[in-house]
Each structure stands twice: as C-alpha cells, then as structure tokens.
Scaffold this motif. Structure first.
Motif, mmCIF file in Angstrom:
data_model
loop_
_atom_site.group_PDB
_atom_site.id
_atom_site.type_symbol
_atom_site.label_atom_id
_atom_site.label_comp_id
_atom_site.label_asym_id
_atom_site.label_seq_id
_atom_site.Cartn_x
_atom_site.Cartn_y
_atom_site.Cartn_z
ATOM 1 N N ILE A 168 6.576 -13.468 0.964
ATOM 2 C CA ILE A 168 6.931 -12.174 0.378
ATOM 3 C C ILE A 168 5.690 -11.586 -0.283
ATOM 4 C CG2 ILE A 168 8.318 -11.009 -1.383
ATOM 5 C CD1 ILE A 168 10.416 -13.255 -0.965
ATOM 6 N N GLN A 169 5.335 -10.368 0.107
ATOM 7 C CA GLN A 169 4.185 -9.682 -0.465
ATOM 8 C C GLN A 169 4.639 -8.349 -1.054
ATOM 9 O OE1 GLN A 169 2.054 -10.154 3.454
ATOM 10 N NE2 GLN A 169 0.293 -10.456 2.091
ATOM 11 N N ILE A 170 4.109 -8.028 -2.235
ATOM 12 C CA ILE A 170 4.438 -6.777 -2.914
ATOM 13 C C ILE A 170 3.144 -6.045 -3.259
ATOM 14 C CG2 ILE A 170 5.508 -5.738 -4.949
ATOM 15 C CD1 ILE A 170 7.424 -8.109 -5.048
ATOM 16 N N PHE A 171 3.179 -4.724 -3.064
ATOM 17 C CA PHE A 171 2.028 -3.879 -3.361
ATOM 18 C C PHE A 171 2.488 -2.682 -4.188
ATOM 19 C CE2 PHE A 171 1.414 -6.061 0.602
ATOM 20 C CZ PHE A 171 0.082 -6.447 0.631
ATOM 21 N N VAL A 172 1.710 -2.319 -5.198
ATOM 22 C CA VAL A 172 1.950 -1.109 -5.983
ATOM 23 C C VAL A 172 0.758 -0.199 -5.782
ATOM 24 C CG1 VAL A 172 2.325 -0.147 -8.282
ATOM 25 C CG2 VAL A 172 3.319 -2.368 -7.690
ATOM 26 N N ASN A 173 0.998 0.968 -5.189
ATOM 27 C CA ASN A 173 -0.092 1.894 -4.868
ATOM 28 C C ASN A 173 -1.221 1.189 -4.111
ATOM 29 O OD1 ASN A 173 1.176 4.141 -6.178
ATOM 30 N ND2 ASN A 173 0.550 3.278 -8.138
ATOM 31 N N ASP A 174 -0.803 0.363 -3.133
ATOM 32 C CA ASP A 174 -1.703 -0.369 -2.233
ATOM 33 C C ASP A 174 -2.521 -1.467 -2.913
ATOM 34 O OD1 ASP A 174 -0.931 0.929 0.133
ATOM 35 O OD2 ASP A 174 -2.270 2.609 -0.272
ATOM 36 N N ILE A 175 -2.196 -1.796 -4.156
ATOM 37 C CA ILE A 175 -2.813 -2.946 -4.831
ATOM 38 C C ILE A 175 -1.800 -4.091 -4.812
ATOM 39 C CG2 ILE A 175 -3.665 -3.859 -7.021
ATOM 40 C CD1 ILE A 175 -4.787 -1.124 -7.644
ATOM 41 N N GLN A 176 -2.205 -5.233 -4.260
ATOM 42 C CA GLN A 176 -1.265 -6.350 -4.141
ATOM 43 C C GLN A 176 -0.977 -6.953 -5.506
ATOM 44 O OE1 GLN A 176 -2.354 -9.828 -1.661
ATOM 45 N NE2 GLN A 176 -0.277 -9.706 -0.866
#
Length: 215
Positions: A168-176
C-alpha cells in the motif's frame, strides 16, 4: 437539519458542466470516474450527512456536532487499484479519511478496514497516514511531521493511493507518505471505498475529482 439536495436551476446546470468536464478529463487519462459531480449514483450512505455542492461531495456539517463517524461507500468492491482524489477540510474537527479494502459492519455505522487518513488526530497531523479502522484500531504507518509539512498545502490537497497485493502506497501532492507491506495474509485485499467524516466538533470534508484505475 436543513435539506441536503435542494438546488436552484443555475447551480444544477453549473454542476452538470463541471461534472462533464471532470469526467472527460479523467477518461482521457484512462481513469474511471467514481463521482461525476452531479449525482451520488454508485454510492450508498446517510443522505443527512453527505450532499453535493459545487460539483463536490461534502460530508459533515459546520453548524452541529458530528455524533459519530459517517461513511459514504461505493456499491462496488475493488482489489488492486490506483485511486486519486482531492480533498479539503473545514471547521473545528478537521478529521476525515478514505476507507479502502473495507466493508460495513452489521448493525453499526462503522466501516472496518484500511483508511487513508487526513487532518489531525492525537494532537498531530495525520495527512497521508495509514490507519486500520475498527479492526486493529491503530496507525499502521505514518509519515514524519516534516514530510507532512512539506507535502501539505492550504485548501485542496491531492491524495493518491496505490494498492497492489500486500503493498500500500500513499502520496499527498505527489510526495510519498506511506509505503507499507501488510504482513498478515488473512487481511482482506478487496472491499469498498468509503469517504469519511469523523465524529466530533462541527466540520466538513470536501471531496472532488475522484477516479480509479484498476490494476
């Protein structure tokens, strides 16, 4: 509570244009829109706490306390996918999130499963963290405070979630913010996607440009 789905003709037409534009842009990228900006077709939840406004899904209320967690869930289930959306939080509470690989609990308002967290909890920011809602009831992974600070913008923030197998990978405004491997093979790898507003002081969670690519 005030009526949730009363629109004048002009705002409804504006929403229709917005929904059509968003849907076309998403389809051009090969994504499948989960929300067209106009209706909640394909979703189920409590209409007292979820409404459509300005082409967005709005959860919660700025005029009254949120009595418990509420979830608006997809009627479809998903397994491996990449989900993108934009969200912002307003009001005193400022805590929400996106459920995935989840399911509703019988005889309860709760949803059980993973959550891509947003806002603040335990007196710290939790944007882009991974929480296990109503199951292990704990953070499974969360970014360092400086990562959240660098990623977060005022107002709208883009959230991106990628699930493939146990990863599972999460990114906020393309920052992981999260790269998590689930160690428990018994944990479900399919389920619904749900938009949450957390219990607590008056607040709203706004969601828009929601699309998914199944992998």
């Amino acid at each position: 509570m005030r009526s949730r789905f009363t629109f004048s003709i002009i705002p409804a037409l504006i929403a229709l244009v917005i929904g059509s534009t968003v849907s076309t842009a998403q389809e051009n990228r090969g994504d499948t829109p989960l929300f067209n900006g106009v209706s909640l077709d394909g979703w189920e939840g409590d209409s007292d706490w979820f409404r459509i406004e300005d082409g967005c899904i709005v959860a919660g209320d700025l005029e009254q306390k949120i009595p418990h967690n509420f979830f608006l869930c997809t009627e479809r289930v998903f397994g491996d996918f990449e989900l993108t959306l934009e969200m912002k939080l307003e009001g005193e509470g400022k805590n929400a999130g996106v459920q995935f690989r989840s399911k509703r609990q019988l005889d309860s308002t709760e949803v059980i499963g993973y959550q891509m967290d947003a806002g603040a909890a335990w007196k710290r920011p939790v944007w882009g963290a991974l929480y296990d809602e109503s199951r292990r009831r704990k953070m499974l992974a969360e970014p360092a405070p400086e990562v959240i600070e660098n990623a977060l913008q005022s107002g709208w923030n883009q959230m991106r979630l990628k699930c493939v197998g146990s990863r599972i990978q999460i990114f906020v405004n393309d920052i992981q913010t999260v790269d998590y491997i689930e160690p428990d093979d018994a944990i479900e790898r399919t389920g619904v996607i749900g938009l949450q507003i957390h219990s607590g002081p008056p607040s709203e969670a706004w969601y828009r440009n929601i699309s998914i690519t199944e992998l």
